[in-house]
Write a protein that holds these residues in place. Sequence first.
Motif, PDB file in Angstrom:
ATOM      1  N   LEU A   1       0.838  -1.212   0.000  1.00 41.13           N
ATOM      2  CA  LEU A   1       0.000   0.000   0.000  1.00 41.13           C
ATOM      3  C   LEU A   1       0.865   1.251   0.000  1.00 41.13           C
ATOM      4  CD1 LEU A   1      -2.798  -1.108   2.476  1.00 41.13           C
ATOM      5  CD2 LEU A   1      -3.238  -0.160   0.211  1.00 41.13           C
ATOM      6  N   LYS A   2       1.863   1.238   0.848  1.00 36.43           N
ATOM      7  CA  LYS A   2       2.756   2.394   0.946  1.00 36.43           C
ATOM      8  C   LYS A   2       3.483   2.629  -0.373  1.00 36.43           C
ATOM      9  CE  LYS A   2       6.984   2.285   1.469  1.00 36.43           C
ATOM     10  NZ  LYS A   2       8.384   2.144   1.577  1.00 36.43           N
ATOM     11  N   GLU A   3       4.005   1.569  -0.951  1.00 34.12           N
ATOM     12  CA  GLU A   3       4.751   1.682  -2.209  1.00 34.12           C
ATOM     13  C   GLU A   3       3.852   2.136  -3.360  1.00 34.12           C
ATOM     14  OE1 GLU A   3       7.845   1.664  -3.440  1.00 34.12           O
ATOM     15  OE2 GLU A   3       8.198   1.918  -1.298  1.00 34.12           O
ATOM     16  N   THR A   4       2.648   1.557  -3.413  1.00 34.95           N
ATOM     17  CA  THR A   4       1.745   1.906  -4.511  1.00 34.95           C
ATOM     18  C   THR A   4       1.351   3.378  -4.445  1.00 34.95           C
ATOM     19  OG1 THR A   4       0.909  -0.337  -4.354  1.00 34.95           O
ATOM     20  CG2 THR A   4      -0.349   1.175  -5.708  1.00 34.95           C
ATOM     21  N   LEU A   5       1.104   3.849  -3.235  1.00 38.59           N
ATOM     22  CA  LEU A   5       0.748   5.261  -3.078  1.00 38.59           C
ATOM     23  C   LEU A   5       1.861   6.157  -3.626  1.00 38.59           C
ATOM     24  CD1 LEU A   5      -1.278   7.337  -1.970  1.00 38.59           C
ATOM     25  CD2 LEU A   5      -0.059   7.245   0.210  1.00 38.59           C
ATOM     26  N   ALA A   6       3.096   5.805  -3.317  1.00 38.87           N
ATOM     27  CA  ALA A   6       4.228   6.602  -3.800  1.00 38.87           C
ATOM     28  C   ALA A   6       4.267   6.616  -5.326  1.00 38.87           C
ATOM     29  CB  ALA A   6       5.538   6.050  -3.233  1.00 38.87           C
ATOM     30  N   ARG A   7       4.015   5.461  -5.962  1.00 41.59           N
ATOM     31  CA  ARG A   7       4.072   5.392  -7.428  1.00 41.59           C
ATOM     32  C   ARG A   7       2.939   6.204  -8.051  1.00 41.59           C
ATOM     33  NH1 ARG A   7       7.748   3.362  -5.410  1.00 41.59           N
ATOM     34  NH2 ARG A   7       8.237   5.565  -5.511  1.00 41.59           N
ATOM     35  N   ILE A   8       1.764   6.201  -7.392  1.00 46.12           N
ATOM     36  CA  ILE A   8       0.641   7.009  -7.916  1.00 46.12           C
ATOM     37  C   ILE A   8       1.037   8.488  -7.918  1.00 46.12           C
ATOM     38  CG2 ILE A   8      -1.743   7.767  -7.502  1.00 46.12           C
ATOM     39  CD1 ILE A   8      -2.251   4.993  -6.228  1.00 46.12           C
ATOM     40  N   LEU A   9       1.672   8.916  -6.844  1.00 48.36           N
ATOM     41  CA  LEU A   9       2.043  10.328  -6.734  1.00 48.36           C
ATOM     42  C   LEU A   9       3.206  10.699  -7.653  1.00 48.36           C
ATOM     43  CD1 LEU A   9       1.633  10.608  -2.866  1.00 48.36           C
ATOM     44  CD2 LEU A   9       0.082  11.514  -4.591  1.00 48.36           C
ATOM     45  N   ASP A  10       3.905   9.705  -8.157  1.00 42.18           N
ATOM     46  CA  ASP A  10       4.957   9.955  -9.146  1.00 42.18           C
ATOM     47  C   ASP A  10       4.358  10.434 -10.470  1.00 42.18           C
ATOM     48  OD1 ASP A  10       7.087   9.235  -7.597  1.00 42.18           O
ATOM     49  OD2 ASP A  10       7.207   7.170  -8.333  1.00 42.18           O
ATOM     50  N   GLY A  11       3.131  10.028 -10.736  1.00 47.01           N
ATOM     51  CA  GLY A  11       2.512  10.284 -12.039  1.00 47.01           C
ATOM     52  C   GLY A  11       2.315  11.760 -12.311  1.00 47.01           C
ATOM     53  N   GLY A  12       2.206  12.110 -13.573  1.00 52.02           N
ATOM     54  CA  GLY A  12       2.096  13.520 -13.937  1.00 52.02           C
ATOM     55  C   GLY A  12       0.707  13.945 -14.402  1.00 52.02           C
ATOM     56  N   GLN A  13      -0.205  12.996 -14.551  1.00 51.24           N
ATOM     57  CA  GLN A  13      -1.520  13.355 -15.090  1.00 51.24           C
ATOM     58  C   GLN A  13      -2.590  13.319 -14.016  1.00 51.24           C
ATOM     59  OE1 GLN A  13      -1.214  10.511 -18.423  1.00 51.24           O
ATOM     60  NE2 GLN A  13      -2.177  12.153 -19.597  1.00 51.24           N
ATOM     61  N   VAL A  14      -3.306  14.444 -13.932  1.00 47.81           N
ATOM     62  CA  VAL A  14      -4.268  14.619 -12.857  1.00 47.81           C
ATOM     63  C   VAL A  14      -5.362  13.550 -12.876  1.00 47.81           C
ATOM     64  CG1 VAL A  14      -5.994  16.178 -11.900  1.00 47.81           C
ATOM     65  CG2 VAL A  14      -3.843  17.064 -12.785  1.00 47.81           C
ATOM     66  N   ASN A  15      -5.972  13.346 -14.046  1.00 56.78           N
ATOM     67  CA  ASN A  15      -7.105  12.411 -14.093  1.00 56.78           C
ATOM     68  C   ASN A  15      -6.685  10.982 -13.789  1.00 56.78           C
ATOM     69  OD1 ASN A  15      -8.842  14.455 -14.641  1.00 56.78           O
ATOM     70  ND2 ASN A  15      -8.637  14.240 -16.871  1.00 56.78           N
ATOM     71  N   VAL A  16      -5.528  10.617 -14.304  1.00 51.60           N
ATOM     72  CA  VAL A  16      -5.006   9.283 -14.030  1.00 51.60           C
ATOM     73  C   VAL A  16      -4.739   9.147 -12.534  1.00 51.60           C
ATOM     74  CG1 VAL A  16      -3.101   7.697 -14.476  1.00 51.60           C
ATOM     75  CG2 VAL A  16      -3.992   9.140 -16.329  1.00 51.60           C
ATOM     76  N   ALA A  17      -4.102  10.164 -11.983  1.00 49.30           N
ATOM     77  CA  ALA A  17      -3.763  10.114 -10.560  1.00 49.30           C
ATOM     78  C   ALA A  17      -5.035  10.026  -9.714  1.00 49.30           C
ATOM     79  CB  ALA A  17      -2.952  11.348 -10.168  1.00 49.30           C
ATOM     80  N   ARG A  18      -6.057  10.796 -10.108  1.00 54.04           N
ATOM     81  CA  ARG A  18      -7.298  10.789  -9.331  1.00 54.04           C
ATOM     82  C   ARG A  18      -7.933   9.390  -9.338  1.00 54.04           C
ATOM     83  NH1 ARG A  18      -9.970  14.493 -11.851  1.00 54.04           N
ATOM     84  NH2 ARG A  18      -9.556  16.328 -10.579  1.00 54.04           N
ATOM     85  N   ASP A  19      -8.004   8.774 -10.546  1.00 46.25           N
ATOM     86  CA  ASP A  19      -8.587   7.425 -10.657  1.00 46.25           C
ATOM     87  C   ASP A  19      -7.796   6.416  -9.836  1.00 46.25           C
ATOM     88  OD1 ASP A  19     -10.507   8.384 -12.258  1.00 46.25           O
ATOM     89  OD2 ASP A  19      -9.644   7.659 -14.157  1.00 46.25           O
ATOM     90  N   LYS A  20      -6.492   6.508  -9.957  1.00 47.15           N
ATOM     91  CA  LYS A  20      -5.659   5.545  -9.232  1.00 47.15           C
ATOM     92  C   LYS A  20      -5.788   5.727  -7.724  1.00 47.15           C
ATOM     93  CE  LYS A  20      -2.114   4.400 -12.607  1.00 47.15           C
ATOM     94  NZ  LYS A  20      -0.698   4.633 -12.969  1.00 47.15           N
TER      95      LYS A  20
END
Length: 405
Positions: A302-321
Amino acid sequence: MRITTILARILALKQTRIRAAHLDPEGLVLDVAPTTRVPICSGCCKRVHAVHDTYEGRRWRHLDVASLRLWLRYAIRRVRCPRCGVTVELVPWAEPQSWFTFDFEQHVAYLAQRADKTTISTLMRIAWATVGSIIERVVARHKPGDPLDGLRLIGVDELSYRRHHEYVTVVVDHERGAVVWAHEGKDAATLRAFFEELGNERCAKLEAVTLDLSAAYIKAVTDASPKARLIFDRFHVQRLAHDALDTVRRQQWRAADAEQKDAIKGTRFALQKNPWNLTDVEDGKLTDVQRTNRPLYRGYLLKETLARILDGGQVNVARDKLRDWIAWATRSRLPPFRKVARTIKKHIEGIVAYVATGLSSARSEGINGKIRPITRRSFGFHGPRSLIALIKLCCGGIILAPVHT
Ligand SMILES: [Zn+2]
């Protein structure tokens, strides 16, 4: 040429006359006096005529001469000022409350921006706590315009010091990468003091504020600057997941049998690190955790996945994830992560705003990375005022030069 004349040339002290020089066990002692005959009140800096009848012998430490300690000695006059009452006169070489000359203090502050504790204490032959008081004065003297002018994008952060019992709130200008304000405390009232200083007009010009997910800060910001966008920067969001993982680890440890305890032992840092920084031993540790302790390993993922989501650059993708992540954490049967999920859900727009703005993580990481070692370095100072001065000295854009005559 007389020795006093030579020394006057070497030291080049403004408005100061050197009357005599002596060698004593503590070093070279110079008898000095201000060149102005009429004393100046140290309270209001105005000339005062009524000299009180007493004198007070004092010594000030000046920069060493040929590695010999150098002292200025003068019987300071007590004056009766119509505005300040009975006080002492102002001397041209030092601040009223200081036992060090301006040059000495500037030299120490220059070093404090660059060198470690031991180097400064050893080189200047003063205690570290004294360095703290010196930089408080240097920072107070250094006023290059108002640092609160022109702020648009700011960050609010709290720093803990003294083994995490006490806090300082720091405000950073993200555009200049400089600390513009710092104060003791970490509650809403602390931050309100900043906004009061900023004033309504400048508050209205704030476009965005990065901050952590503490309710106290959020309220203070929305009250003072309702139009500013709240941005929860990734470090604060990730810190929640880190803390949750640590709680899970401790809970699992308490409930574990001998074999499981063995697997959990020594995993604290391995669990918190980025996977690409793991040593082989730590990697092995995590494999053991994966095998023997599913809940703890789930927390790690969970901790690792959260970090990878926040690495992303696209708002909509990040929101969905993030929404997927919230659902996963809610089902995880790990109460600390369910709590994080609720917090993220509540502030999801502020969290994806971080992804959307041009605020590069390197920028706020840069200034945070600079402030944290300063907090560690402040250990041994008398109090938070010295720590705050050191933060401003090193991260507030203050430019100092060494004293060379
Ligand atoms: Zn006065």
